[in-house]
Design a protein around this motif. Structure first.
Motif, PDB file in Angstrom:
ATOM      1  N   PHE A   3       1.031  -1.130  -0.026  1.00  0.00           N
ATOM      2  CA  PHE A   3       0.039  -0.205   0.222  1.00  0.00           C
ATOM      3  C   PHE A   3       0.476   1.593   0.013  1.00  0.00           C
ATOM      4  O   PHE A   3       2.515   1.385   0.733  1.00  0.00           O
ATOM      5  N   MET A   4       0.119   2.453  -0.898  1.00  0.00           N
ATOM      6  CA  MET A   4       0.868   3.503  -0.125  1.00  0.00           C
ATOM      7  C   MET A   4      -0.026   4.708   0.093  1.00  0.00           C
ATOM      8  O   MET A   4      -1.286   4.564   0.025  1.00  0.00           O
ATOM      9  N   MET A   5       1.475   5.050   1.138  1.00  0.00           N
ATOM     10  CA  MET A   5       0.435   6.407   1.972  1.00  0.00           C
ATOM     11  C   MET A   5       0.676   7.597   1.503  1.00  0.00           C
ATOM     12  O   MET A   5       1.632   7.639   1.645  1.00  0.00           O
ATOM     13  N   LEU A   6      -0.482   8.369   0.337  1.00  0.00           N
ATOM     14  CA  LEU A   6      -0.554   9.227   0.479  1.00  0.00           C
ATOM     15  C   LEU A   6      -0.725  10.802   0.950  1.00  0.00           C
ATOM     16  O   LEU A   6      -1.726  10.664   1.937  1.00  0.00           O
ATOM     17  N   LEU A  42       8.139  -1.372   6.697  1.00  0.00           N
ATOM     18  CA  LEU A  42       8.191  -0.281   5.899  1.00  0.00           C
ATOM     19  C   LEU A  42       9.551  -0.516   4.320  1.00  0.00           C
ATOM     20  O   LEU A  42      10.262  -1.562   4.258  1.00  0.00           O
ATOM     21  N   LEU A  43       8.683  -0.042   2.974  1.00  0.00           N
ATOM     22  CA  LEU A  43       9.611  -0.326   2.484  1.00  0.00           C
ATOM     23  C   LEU A  43       9.871   0.908   1.703  1.00  0.00           C
ATOM     24  O   LEU A  43      11.358   0.800   1.609  1.00  0.00           O
ATOM     25  N   ALA A  44       9.652   1.818   1.709  1.00  0.00           N
ATOM     26  CA  ALA A  44       9.877   2.777   1.427  1.00  0.00           C
ATOM     27  C   ALA A  44       9.348   4.163   1.653  1.00  0.00           C
ATOM     28  O   ALA A  44       7.956   3.886   1.745  1.00  0.00           O
ATOM     29  N   LEU A  45      10.533   5.717   2.092  1.00  0.00           N
ATOM     30  CA  LEU A  45       9.423   6.732   2.508  1.00  0.00           C
ATOM     31  C   LEU A  45       9.993   7.601   1.481  1.00  0.00           C
ATOM     32  O   LEU A  45      11.312   7.644   1.767  1.00  0.00           O
ATOM     33  N   ASP A  46       9.200   9.121   1.350  1.00  0.00           N
ATOM     34  CA  ASP A  46      10.228  10.740   1.446  1.00  0.00           C
ATOM     35  C   ASP A  46       8.922  11.388   1.018  1.00  0.00           C
ATOM     36  O   ASP A  46       8.080  11.400   1.235  1.00  0.00           O
ATOM     37  N   GLY A  47      10.149  12.400   1.865  1.00  0.00           N
ATOM     38  CA  GLY A  47       8.954  13.627   1.853  1.00  0.00           C
ATOM     39  C   GLY A  47       9.564  14.366   0.415  1.00  0.00           C
ATOM     40  O   GLY A  47      10.375  14.572  -0.321  1.00  0.00           O
ATOM     41  N   LEU A  48       8.370  15.193  -0.320  1.00  0.00           N
ATOM     42  CA  LEU A  48       8.707  15.858  -0.991  1.00  0.00           C
ATOM     43  C   LEU A  48       8.900  17.686  -0.985  1.00  0.00           C
ATOM     44  O   LEU A  48       7.589  18.111  -0.031  1.00  0.00           O
ATOM     45  N   HIS A  49       9.572  18.034  -1.911  1.00  0.00           N
ATOM     46  CA  HIS A  49       9.398  19.795  -1.483  1.00  0.00           C
ATOM     47  C   HIS A  49       8.635  20.491  -1.728  1.00  0.00           C
ATOM     48  O   HIS A  49       7.480  19.148  -2.665  1.00  0.00           O
ATOM     49  N   TYR A  81       5.344  10.406   1.162  1.00  0.00           N
ATOM     50  CA  TYR A  81       4.383   8.717   1.059  1.00  0.00           C
ATOM     51  C   TYR A  81       5.085   7.514   1.808  1.00  0.00           C
ATOM     52  O   TYR A  81       6.438   8.153   2.502  1.00  0.00           O
ATOM     53  N   TRP A  82       4.535   6.488   1.800  1.00  0.00           N
ATOM     54  CA  TRP A  82       5.147   5.169   2.536  1.00  0.00           C
ATOM     55  C   TRP A  82       4.459   4.836   1.918  1.00  0.00           C
ATOM     56  O   TRP A  82       3.973   4.630   1.261  1.00  0.00           O
ATOM     57  N   VAL A  83       5.548   3.631   1.227  1.00  0.00           N
ATOM     58  CA  VAL A  83       5.139   2.371   0.848  1.00  0.00           C
ATOM     59  C   VAL A  83       5.714   1.312   1.940  1.00  0.00           C
ATOM     60  O   VAL A  83       6.846   1.416   2.456  1.00  0.00           O
ATOM     61  N   ILE A  84       3.934   0.813   2.089  1.00  0.00           N
ATOM     62  CA  ILE A  84       3.927  -0.386   3.167  1.00  0.00           C
ATOM     63  C   ILE A  84       3.677  -1.710   3.277  1.00  0.00           C
ATOM     64  O   ILE A  84       2.882  -1.398   2.066  1.00  0.00           O
TER      65      ILE A  84
END
Length: 134
Positions: A3-6, A42-49, A81-84
């Motif tokens: 799942f992606m949590m936006l 947790l598979l991935a996460l990032d914050g965006l400008h 986002y986070w990818v879980i």
């Protein structure tokens, strides 16, 4: 299931391009991220400008056109986002509920397509791409 949590932060659409979260907000978010990591989901996460530093490429008439941010017509924007990887939609929602988000923030939870969900002809066309992902 992936799942992606936006994260859709309130007021972010009009944030300045050099806008940054404060240390207190980052600290509480890092605790949340650590909990996701410790749980093994947790598979991935990032914050965006903010969008003011971005660009949009549209394809009206089949030709690419670029518009620099900010985007006046946008009411909600993606802030990160986070990818879980969890067992169910309910579990993904429960993780989203635990996030130390602000009062005006929203987290949209969306399931990520798996190649195996597509018909065989589509899987054949996309063959090999799944391994590139990662």
């Amino acid at each position: 299931m992936r799942f992606m949590m936006l994260m859709i932060p309130g007021g972010y659409a009009s944030a300045a391009s050099d806008s940054m979260p404060g240390a207190e907000a980052v600290e509480s978010m890092m605790k949340y991220n650590e909990a996701l990591k410790k749980a093994g989901v947790l598979l991935a996460l990032d914050g965006l400008h903010p969008p003011s530093s971005g660009a949009r490429v549209s394809f009206k008439g089949g030709k690419p056109a670029v518009v620099d941010g900010p985007f006046a017509e946008v009411k909600e924007v993606l802030g990160g986002y986070w990818v879980i990887d969890v067992r169910s939609r309910d579990e993904a929602i429960e993780w989203a509920r635990r996030c130390p988000a602000g009062e005006d923030d929203v987290i949209e939870v969306r399931r990520i397509f798996e190649l195996s969900e597509f018909p065989e002809d589509v899987q054949k066309v996309a063959e090999g791409f799944d391994e590139l992902r990662g």
